[in-house]
Design a protein around this motif. Structure first.
Motif, short mmCIF file in Angstrom:
data_model
loop_
_atom_site.label_atom_id
_atom_site.label_comp_id
_atom_site.label_asym_id
_atom_site.label_seq_id
_atom_site.Cartn_x
_atom_site.Cartn_y
_atom_site.Cartn_z
N SER A 162 0.71 -1.35 0.27
CA SER A 162 0.04 -0.25 -0.02
C SER A 162 1.15 0.84 -0.07
CB SER A 162 -0.91 0.01 1.37
OG SER A 162 -1.56 -1.22 1.32
N CYS A 163 0.55 2.05 -0.64
CA CYS A 163 1.16 3.78 -0.45
C CYS A 163 2.43 3.17 -1.27
CB CYS A 163 0.98 4.27 0.99
SG CYS A 163 -0.69 4.86 1.37
N TYR A 164 2.78 2.81 -2.30
CA TYR A 164 4.40 2.32 -2.42
C TYR A 164 4.44 4.16 -2.72
CZ TYR A 164 8.41 1.89 -5.36
OH TYR A 164 9.44 1.07 -5.85
N GLU A 165 4.12 4.82 -3.65
CA GLU A 165 4.69 5.89 -3.93
C GLU A 165 4.75 6.88 -2.54
OE1 GLU A 165 6.13 6.60 -6.68
OE2 GLU A 165 5.23 5.73 -8.00
N GLU A 166 3.90 6.43 -1.98
CA GLU A 166 4.67 7.66 -0.93
C GLU A 166 5.45 7.06 0.08
OE1 GLU A 166 -0.27 8.28 -1.87
OE2 GLU A 166 1.43 6.74 -1.54
N ASN A 167 5.12 5.92 0.02
CA ASN A 167 6.97 5.58 0.69
C ASN A 167 7.85 6.13 -0.13
OD1 ASN A 167 6.17 3.11 3.43
ND2 ASN A 167 4.59 3.74 1.81
N ILE A 168 7.71 5.91 -0.98
CA ILE A 168 9.26 6.34 -2.21
C ILE A 168 9.87 7.58 -1.69
CG2 ILE A 168 9.90 6.67 -4.03
CD1 ILE A 168 10.89 4.22 -3.48
N MET A 169 8.65 8.24 -1.81
CA MET A 169 8.52 9.84 -1.66
C MET A 169 9.33 10.19 -0.03
SD MET A 169 6.07 13.04 -1.90
CE MET A 169 5.52 12.46 -3.05
N THR A 170 8.91 9.21 1.09
CA THR A 170 9.88 9.84 1.74
C THR A 170 11.15 9.54 2.68
OG1 THR A 170 7.54 9.08 3.14
CG2 THR A 170 9.59 9.26 4.45
N LEU A 171 11.27 7.98 2.38
CA LEU A 171 12.54 7.35 2.27
C LEU A 171 13.71 8.30 1.62
CD1 LEU A 171 12.09 3.21 1.82
CD2 LEU A 171 13.50 4.78 3.52
N ARG A 172 12.90 8.47 -0.02
CA ARG A 172 14.07 10.03 -0.90
C ARG A 172 14.24 11.39 0.08
NH1 ARG A 172 14.93 9.66 -6.32
NH2 ARG A 172 13.76 7.25 -6.92
#
Length: 226
Positions: free
Chosen positions: A185-195
Motif C-alpha cells: 500500500s502507498c508505494y509512491e508515498e513510501n518512496i517519496m519519504t525515503l527519498r
C-alpha cells in the motif's frame, strides 16, 4: 578509472541484495567494465557433487565478468538456511572478521573495475559473540549500497540501517528500492519519504518482476552517481 568497490547490505533478510547486486554487476558490464563479486559467507546451501552450493553465490558468479572458482566467490558455505553464526556453530566452524576480510581482499586485489561484496541478512547479523558483518564492512572500509526491501515497515528498517551504517563510520554510497511486495500500500508515498529522509542518492526503483533476471533488473538501475 579507479576501481569501484562496494559492500551490499540489506534492510532485512530477503530484501533482494543478491538480485540487486547482480543487476549492478550487469549494468557495470554493459558499460564495458570488468566485474567481480564475493559472498564471503552464505547460510543455506545445497549438497551437490561439487560440494555445498548457494543459489545467491551462484547468481553472483554468473553475473560477474571474471571467471573465478566457486570457492573464491563463496569461501564459507553453510548448509542450514539460518543465521550464519548459528549455522556455523552447528557445523563446529568459527566465523571471524579477520578470516572473512582475508577472503574479500583476495577478490578486491583482482584485476577488474567494479567489485561488490555481499553481506548476509541485515546490517547487524552476528558472526560470533563479539563481531557482526558490519565489522567486516568497517574492516574493509567500503562504501555501502543499501537495498531496501519495499514492504510495510521498510521506512523504519531503512532509516535505522542508514543510521547504523553512518554511525559505524561508513558512507552510504546509494540505495535501491526493491519492490518485494507487489501489493504494498502507498508505494509512491513510501518512496517519496525515503527519498526525502535518506541523504544518499537513490540508484533505482526495481519493480516486482515475474522474471527477475540480471538483465531485467539492470534496466532500472543507474550507476552515474557512484
Amino acid at each position: 578509472m579507479a576501481k569501484k568497490k562496494f559492500f551490499i547490505a540489506g534492510t532485512d533478510t530477503d530484501a533482494g541484495k543478491t538480485r540487486v547486486a547482480c543487476g549492478l554487476l550487469e549494468k557495470a558490464r554493459q558499460s564495458g567494465l570488468q566485474t567481480a563479486a564475493i559472498k564471503p559467507v552464505a547460510a543455506g546451501c545445497e549438497k551437490t557433487d561439487a560440494g555445498l552450493r548457494n543459489d545467491d553465490a551462484l547468481a553472483l558468479q554468473d553475473a560477474m565478468t571474471l571467471q573465478l572458482p566457486y570457492a573464491q566467490v563463496n569461501p564459507v558455505a553453510l548448509e542450514e538456511a539460518i543465521a550464519p553464526h548459528i549455522a556455523a556453530m552447528h557445523e563446529n566452524k568459527s566465523l571471524s572478521v579477520n578470516r572473512l576480510a582475508g577472503f574479500c581482499n583476495g577478490i578486491l586485489m583482482q584485476s577488474c573495475d567494479w567489485v561488490v561484496i555481499e553481506g548476509a541478512g541485515g546490517w547487524r547479523v552476528p558472526l560470533n559473540p563479539r563481531e557482526t558483518l558490519a565489522n567486516l564492512a568497517v574492516e574493509l572500509n567500503l562504501p555501502v549500497i543499501l537495498v531496501v526491501g519495499m514492504k510495510l515497515g521498510c521506512i523504519n528498517h531503512a532509516l535505522l540501517s542508514v543510521e547504523a551504517i553512518e554511525r559505524d563510520g561508513l558512507k552510504v554510497a546509494g540505495w535501491v528500492a526493491n519492490r518485494i511486495d507487489p501489493a504494498m500500500s502507498c508505494y509512491e508515498e513510501n518512496i517519496m519519504t525515503l527519498r526525502t529522509l535518506i541523504g544518499a542518492p537513490c540508484l533505482g526503483e526495481v519493480p516486482f518482476l515475474e522474471v527477475p533476471s540480471k538483465e531485467n533488473i539492470a534496466k532500472y538501475l543507474d550507476l552515474e552517481s557512484l
